[in-house]
Design an enzyme around this catalytic site. Structure first.
Site, mmCIF file in Angstrom:
data_model
loop_
_atom_site.group_PDB
_atom_site.id
_atom_site.type_symbol
_atom_site.label_atom_id
_atom_site.label_comp_id
_atom_site.label_asym_id
_atom_site.label_seq_id
_atom_site.Cartn_x
_atom_site.Cartn_y
_atom_site.Cartn_z
ATOM 1 N NE ARG A 1 8.937 38.644 -8.872
ATOM 2 C CZ ARG A 1 7.647 38.767 -9.308
ATOM 3 N NH1 ARG A 1 6.725 38.990 -8.606
ATOM 4 N NH2 ARG A 1 7.696 38.484 -10.649
ATOM 5 C CG HIS B 1 2.792 36.803 -2.820
ATOM 6 N ND1 HIS B 1 2.793 35.741 -3.698
ATOM 7 C CD2 HIS B 1 3.200 37.737 -3.265
ATOM 8 C CE1 HIS B 1 3.264 36.305 -4.840
ATOM 9 N NE2 HIS B 1 3.387 37.704 -4.818
ATOM 10 C CG HIS C 1 -0.681 37.852 -6.508
ATOM 11 N ND1 HIS C 1 -0.589 38.930 -5.506
ATOM 12 C CD2 HIS C 1 0.504 37.955 -7.093
ATOM 13 C CE1 HIS C 1 0.496 39.366 -5.386
ATOM 14 N NE2 HIS C 1 1.274 38.959 -6.645
ATOM 15 C CG ASP D 1 4.890 35.955 -8.085
ATOM 16 O OD1 ASP D 1 4.083 36.893 -7.784
ATOM 17 O OD2 ASP D 1 5.858 35.781 -7.523
#
Length: 267
Positions: free
Chosen positions: A258, A243, A100, A102
């Site tokens: 993140r 990723h 996917h 994000d």
């Protein structure tokens, strides 16, 4: 002492994308020339790892992230207390293990992500990235021509619904093929987490084409697999990659921090 550009080394790590950047100490600060070198490595390789950043504080990570653009606040996942925009990423789950990009179910998905390894298990938990520009470029001219004229419906996961967001809040359409806002390079923009169907097609009609494209994304020749170390700061281009996490930690602790940077409307 501030890091200078003369100390920076960039080493390619895979054929399709990915590079290791050494000679940078973000906790000590970097000058503008060094940041330009790092940014160019990012544009050249789509995914870069700045190794040895274990001394970087949450505030320092946010400060460095702000040099890349405006920090994005996730629509329904909470930030670390006292650090808006900094999220804790932990054990692999079915969502993170699917290829996917994000939050493509938003109108302006993040453009860049910075992920810092804080606690890493003794084995497992690697992250893989795929170069979706290479995936698109290697398709036949006929299929590329078909995809160029399509849009796809992207929809949020069940986590969005559990956070109280309506389906309308987390449903958008984007082009199936987008162009990078800096390089202009085209890339495939459908993914197994958020793409529901081709716009104007039924789910049944969409499924064969989407399944074919998803399978191409995961092919080894397009992938860089990163084996984490504590202090690795990986920066990737959400507009040029997808990723997926390898979920083989056997329950061992895995914590990463993140930060994402706002992007524009995919086009």
């Amino acid at each position: 002492m501030t890091t200078t550009a003369s100390k920076v080394a960039v080493e390619r790590r895979a054929g399709a994308l990915g590079a290791l950047v050494t000679g940078v100490d973000l906790a000590a600060g970097i000058d503008d020339e060094t940041f330009s070198v790092v940014r160019q490595a990012f544009l050249d390789h789509q995914v870069i790892c700045l190794r040895g950043q274990e001394n970087l504080t949450p505030a320092g990570q946010l400060e460095f992230a702000a040099r890349w653009g405006t920090i994005s606040i996730h629509p329904y996942v909470a930030s670390l207390e006292g650090h808006p925009g900094l999220m804790r990423i932990y054990d692999p789950n079915p969502v993170t293990q699917t290829w996917h990009a994000d939050t493509t179910h938003t109108a302006r998905p993040p453009g860049i992500t910075l992920l810092l390894a804080r606690t890493i298990p003794p084995y497992g938990g690697d992250t893989m990235w795929s170069n979706i520009q290479r995936v698109y470029e290697d398709l036949s001219p006929g299929l590329r021509g078909t995809l160029d004229g399509l849009r796809a419906v992207h929809r949020g996961t069940e986590l969005a619904a559990s956070a109280g967001l309506s389906e309308q809040d987390v449903t958008v359409t984007h082009p199936v093929v987008i162009h990078h806002p800096v390089t202009g390079r085209p890339g495939l923009y459908v993914n197994g987490n958020y793409t529901a169907r081709i716009d104007g097609w039924t789910d049944e009609e969409s499924a064969p084409l989407l399944s074919f494209l998803y399978a191409r994304v995961g092919r080894p020749e397009y992938v860089y697999r990163h084996h984490w170390r504590v202090g690795d700061l990986v920066i990737w281009d959400n507009r040029a990659t997808q990723h997926a996490v390898v979920g083989d930690t056997a329950g061992a602790e895995r914590t990463l921090h993140r930060v994402t940077i706002e992007g524009g409307e995919p086009a």
